[in-house]
Design a protein around this motif. Structure first.
Motif, PDB file in Angstrom:
ATOM      1  N   GLY A  55      11.828  13.978   5.551  1.00 11.40           N
ATOM      2  CA  GLY A  55      10.413  14.396   5.467  1.00 11.40           C
ATOM      3  C   GLY A  55       9.862  14.658   6.860  1.00 11.40           C
ATOM      4  N   THR A  56       9.118  15.731   6.978  1.00 12.76           N
ATOM      5  CA  THR A  56       8.546  16.070   8.292  1.00 12.76           C
ATOM      6  C   THR A  56       7.071  15.677   8.326  1.00 12.76           C
ATOM      7  OG1 THR A  56       9.992  17.971   8.261  1.00 12.76           O
ATOM      8  CG2 THR A  56       8.299  17.979   9.959  1.00 12.76           C
ATOM      9  N   ASN A  57       6.694  15.044   9.404  1.00 12.99           N
ATOM     10  CA  ASN A  57       5.307  14.616   9.617  1.00 12.99           C
ATOM     11  C   ASN A  57       4.736  13.897   8.393  1.00 12.99           C
ATOM     12  OD1 ASN A  57       5.356  15.730  12.177  1.00 12.99           O
ATOM     13  ND2 ASN A  57       4.734  17.740  11.412  1.00 12.99           N
ATOM     14  N   VAL A  58       5.476  12.923   7.924  1.00 12.05           N
ATOM     15  CA  VAL A  58       5.023  12.132   6.779  1.00 12.05           C
ATOM     16  C   VAL A  58       3.972  11.145   7.280  1.00 12.05           C
ATOM     17  CG1 VAL A  58       5.739  10.499   4.990  1.00 12.05           C
ATOM     18  CG2 VAL A  58       7.302  12.315   5.740  1.00 12.05           C
ATOM     19  N   VAL A  59       2.862  11.050   6.549  1.00 10.75           N
ATOM     20  CA  VAL A  59       1.787  10.150   6.990  1.00 10.75           C
ATOM     21  C   VAL A  59       2.109   8.739   6.532  1.00 10.75           C
ATOM     22  CG1 VAL A  59      -0.704   9.808   6.998  1.00 10.75           C
ATOM     23  CG2 VAL A  59       0.247  12.037   6.408  1.00 10.75           C
ATOM     24  N   LEU A  60       2.131   7.819   7.478  1.00 11.77           N
ATOM     25  CA  LEU A  60       2.382   6.416   7.135  1.00 11.77           C
ATOM     26  C   LEU A  60       1.368   5.539   7.848  1.00 11.77           C
ATOM     27  CD1 LEU A  60       6.246   5.954   7.428  1.00 11.77           C
ATOM     28  CD2 LEU A  60       4.901   6.121   5.349  1.00 11.77           C
ATOM     29  N   GLU A  79       0.818  -1.226   0.000  1.00 13.54           N
ATOM     30  CA  GLU A  79       0.000   0.000   0.000  1.00 13.54           C
ATOM     31  C   GLU A  79       0.845   1.267   0.000  1.00 13.54           C
ATOM     32  OE1 GLU A  79       0.336  -2.178   2.396  1.00 13.54           O
ATOM     33  OE2 GLU A  79       0.250  -1.285   4.398  1.00 13.54           O
ATOM     34  N   LEU A  80       2.127   1.152   0.444  1.00 12.50           N
ATOM     35  CA  LEU A  80       2.971   2.358   0.482  1.00 12.50           C
ATOM     36  C   LEU A  80       3.970   2.398  -0.677  1.00 12.50           C
ATOM     37  CD1 LEU A  80       3.918   2.371   4.300  1.00 12.50           C
ATOM     38  CD2 LEU A  80       2.128   3.676   3.183  1.00 12.50           C
ATOM     39  N   ALA A  81       4.024   1.295  -1.402  1.00 12.31           N
ATOM     40  CA  ALA A  81       5.111   1.122  -2.368  1.00 12.31           C
ATOM     41  C   ALA A  81       5.174   2.230  -3.423  1.00 12.31           C
ATOM     42  CB  ALA A  81       4.986  -0.236  -3.038  1.00 12.31           C
ATOM     43  N   ASP A  82       4.017   2.578  -3.990  1.00 12.97           N
ATOM     44  CA  ASP A  82       4.016   3.556  -5.088  1.00 12.97           C
ATOM     45  C   ASP A  82       4.743   4.840  -4.719  1.00 12.97           C
ATOM     46  OD1 ASP A  82       2.756   1.843  -6.654  1.00 12.97           O
ATOM     47  OD2 ASP A  82       0.782   2.826  -6.605  1.00 12.97           O
ATOM     48  N   GLU A  83       4.510   5.265  -3.509  1.00 15.51           N
ATOM     49  CA  GLU A  83       5.108   6.538  -3.101  1.00 15.51           C
ATOM     50  C   GLU A  83       6.526   6.360  -2.575  1.00 15.51           C
ATOM     51  OE1 GLU A  83       3.309  10.087  -0.827  1.00 15.51           O
ATOM     52  OE2 GLU A  83       1.756   8.514  -0.996  1.00 15.51           O
ATOM     53  N   ALA A  84       6.716   5.301  -1.756  1.00 17.27           N
ATOM     54  CA  ALA A  84       7.973   5.189  -1.017  1.00 17.27           C
ATOM     55  C   ALA A  84       9.126   4.622  -1.861  1.00 17.27           C
ATOM     56  CB  ALA A  84       7.763   4.325   0.216  1.00 17.27           C
ATOM     57  N   PHE A 112       5.325  10.607  10.951  1.00 17.40           N
ATOM     58  CA  PHE A 112       6.742  10.374  11.285  1.00 17.40           C
ATOM     59  C   PHE A 112       7.611  11.476  10.692  1.00 17.40           C
ATOM     60  CE2 PHE A 112       4.764   6.240  11.350  1.00 17.40           C
ATOM     61  CZ  PHE A 112       5.295   5.649  12.486  1.00 17.40           C
ATOM     62  N   ASN A 113       8.633  11.828  11.430  1.00 17.16           N
ATOM     63  CA  ASN A 113       9.714  12.590  10.813  1.00 17.16           C
ATOM     64  C   ASN A 113      10.670  11.532  10.261  1.00 17.16           C
ATOM     65  OD1 ASN A 113       8.649  14.993  11.466  1.00 17.16           O
ATOM     66  ND2 ASN A 113      10.028  15.449  13.188  1.00 17.16           N
ATOM     67  N   LEU A 114      10.788  11.498   8.943  1.00 18.13           N
ATOM     68  CA  LEU A 114      11.542  10.400   8.301  1.00 18.13           C
ATOM     69  C   LEU A 114      12.877  10.879   7.752  1.00 18.13           C
ATOM     70  CD1 LEU A 114       9.134   8.315   6.040  1.00 18.13           C
ATOM     71  CD2 LEU A 114      10.234   7.633   8.170  1.00 18.13           C
ATOM     72  N   SER A 115      13.896  10.054   7.911  1.00 20.51           N
ATOM     73  CA  SER A 115      15.179  10.318   7.237  1.00 20.51           C
ATOM     74  C   SER A 115      15.615   9.028   6.555  1.00 20.51           C
ATOM     75  CB  SER A 115      16.263  10.716   8.248  1.00 20.51           C
ATOM     76  OG  SER A 115      15.971  11.990   8.740  1.00 20.51           O
ATOM     77  N   CYS A 116      15.989   9.135   5.289  1.00 21.80           N
ATOM     78  CA  CYS A 116      16.500   7.966   4.562  1.00 21.80           C
ATOM     79  C   CYS A 116      17.885   8.341   4.039  1.00 21.80           C
ATOM     80  CB  CYS A 116      15.607   7.640   3.376  1.00 21.80           C
ATOM     81  SG  CYS A 116      13.907   7.359   3.868  1.00 21.80           S
ATOM     82  N   VAL A 117      18.875   7.610   4.476  1.00 25.69           N
ATOM     83  CA  VAL A 117      20.240   7.933   4.030  1.00 25.69           C
ATOM     84  C   VAL A 117      20.915   6.683   3.477  1.00 25.69           C
ATOM     85  CG1 VAL A 117      20.647   9.897   5.573  1.00 25.69           C
ATOM     86  CG2 VAL A 117      21.101   7.580   6.377  1.00 25.69           C
TER      87      VAL A 117
END
Ligand code: ADP
Length: 503
Positions: free
Chosen positions: A88-93, A67-72, A108-113
């Motif tokens: 990303g700040t306050n990303v809806v998951l 369900e999250l794949a398209d965006e993530a 979530f506040n998300l960080s992907c590195v």
């Protein structure tokens, strides 16, 4: 944590072991995704908890979270290919579904590195998420409350601005903090901002005067007095309206504003332009005065002739005698009404003369009781014995007051009974009371009983006629002597009227 990592770290040095503990206990969600398929290689307990037990290890992201794949997936792949981090700040998951199967929306506040091995042959994406759901929800609640407060304030403002009456609110320092459109119009100003000034400036600005033309001081203003704890009721003032360049008469009520603990935090006043009403009142007073003066002479003539004819004993036949007596009584009644009306217009002009002399109050009470006892055979007028009580005042006027009270006591006791009159002395005052066992006055009407032309029993079976001026005049006469008048009354049981005169 995955068992592979666990095993790996069991053999690791103390620093790596410490790092493992930190990852394990971190409140932040952590996951490592490897390869272009973004296979979940490692997840920490916080991530596992957020996934509600969904089995993700070893599975590509698109399979674990279709369900999250398209965006993530495109975002994660970009991080992997370009090495550019994503924040990303306050990303809806919706990592987890609730018991009802509905995906629970979390923020979530998300960080992907990108993480690389030192030889750059191994690539993976490290995903770190901090759950901000509670903070976002709290902020939303605050925003909703602020919106509601704003719309309430706007509604309140609309009500205020559509009111006919002018509303002023001032704070403890005596500065006007709120006023509606009617307030601006009443004072002939251009905008509400012009009202933002200290109360002490207003009398000068408005050329405020009492009804007798004397200046109103700063301390006499209703709002200033309300700040000191006073409740101001129906006070009339003259002010100058610069827009119309005319004087207007303003009636104000004011009261303190109190906090929960009773301390005064400000004051509010409600004012209305009563110029038209006051002008009508002046016309009414002028009419009363002219009518009373015009009636006085013809009534005196009627009464005089009727009495003269009655005195001619020989020539008057019994039927004519009855008619003449009726004319005499009727003329006497009109004469009393005319005198009351004249007194009212004298009072309005501040010209109610009081001629002082020394007299025995008890004797006047006894005299009035004696005179009015002859007008009734259903009542017993009882005067409590007393020594002479000498007062200074206008004997005729005090007799007028007593006549009004005893007359009412008889009139409003249709079944008869005792009317008790007493004169006593207390401290430096003489007190007179007149008690009856009559119909009493309904509680809700008691506050208006001394008003001019007010009659409490109009339209009831106890309406025995009258103009509603006797008590008004009686109280004015008593206060012109420096005394007070008051009463107690219970509907169906009777009334006691009292007045005092200084000794
Ligand atoms: P009125 O001419 O109507 O009697 P007053 O000014 O003397 O006028 O009294 C005003 C009103 O007060 C009366 O109309 C009556 O309703 C009420 N009132 C006065 N005295 C009494 C009383 N002793 N008992 C009951 N009602 C009274």
């Amino acid at each position: 944590m995955s068992s592979d990592l666990g095993r790996l770290l069991e053999t690791a040095d103390p620093q790596s072991r410490l790092f493992q503990l930190a990852v394990e206990h971190s409140p932040a969600l952590m996951a490592v995704l490897r390869g272009l398929d973004l296979v979940f290689e490692l997840v920490n307990p916080a991530f596992e908890a957020a996934s509600c037990g969904r089995d993700v290890l070893g599975r590509p992201f698109s399979e674990a979270y279709p369900e999250l794949a398209d965006e993530a997936v495109p975002i994660l792949q970009r991080v992997l290919c370009t090495g550019e981090p994503f924040h990303g700040t306050n990303v809806v998951l919706s990592l987890c579904r609730s018991c009802s199967g509905v995906a629970e929306e979390r923020f979530f506040n998300l960080s992907c590195v990108l993480v690389e091995s030192s030889d750059r042959r191994e690539h993976a994406v490290l995903l770190v998420g901090i759950d901000t759901t509670e903070a976002v929800r709290a902020r939303r609640r605050v925003e909703e409350m602020a919106l509601e407060a704003q719309s309430r304030a706007a509604g309140f403002r609309d009500i205020l601005d559509n009111m006919v009456d002018a509303v002023f609110v001032c704070n403890l320092t005596g500065r006007v903090t709120l006023a509606n459109s009617a307030a601006v119009r009443l004072l002939g100003l251009n905008s509400v901002e012009e009202l933002d000034r200290a109360m002490v400036e207003f009398p000068e600005l408005l050329r405020a005067r009492h009804m007798d033309g004397s200046r109103v001081s700063a301390a006499e203003q209703p709002l200033v007095r309300a700040l000191a704890g006073e409740t101001v009721v129906e006070e009339n003032r003259i002010i100058f309206n610069p827009q119309t360049q005319q004087d207007i008469i303003v009636r104000s009520n004011a009261a303190p504003i109190r906090a929960y603990d009773g301390t005064i935090v400000g004051a509010v006043s409600v004012s209305r332009d009563i110029t038209d009403m006051a002008e009508l009142d002046i016309l009414k007073d002028a009419f009363i005065s002219v009518a009373a003066h015009e009636l006085k002479t013809p009534v005196a003539v009627m009464k005089g002739y009727a009495q003269a004819l009655l005195r001619c004993d020989r020539d008057v036949q019994p039927p004519q005698r009855k008619m003449l007596e009726a004319i005499d009584r009727g003329a006497g009644r009109i004469d009393r009404i005319v005198n009351d009306l004249l007194d009212i217009s004298r009072l309005q002009m501040g010209r109610l003369d009081v001629e002082t002399q020394r007299f025995d109050l008890h004797q006047v009470v006894a005299h009035v009781a004696d005179r009015l006892a002859r007008t009734t055979d259903k009542h017993r007028l009882v005067v409590a014995p007393s020594e002479a009580v000498l007062v200074h005042g206008d004997r005729d006027r005090i007799e007028q007051v007593l006549s009004a009270l005893v007359d009412n006591a008889i009139k409003y006791s249709p079944k008869g009974g005792d009317v008790l009159l007493a004169v006593t002395v207390e401290h430096d005052e003489a007190l007179v009371s007149a008690a009856d066992q009559g119909v009493g006055i309904p509680r809700e009407k008691q506050s208006r009983i001394f008003q001019r032309f007010y009659r409490a029993h109009t339209g009831t079976c106890f309406d025995y006629g009258g103009m509603g001026v006797g008590l008004y005049l009686a109280r004015e006469i008593v206060s012109a002597h420096g005394g007070r008048m008051w009463f107690e009354s219970v509907e169906g049981r009777g009334s006691v009227f009292h007045f005092s005169l200084p000794l």
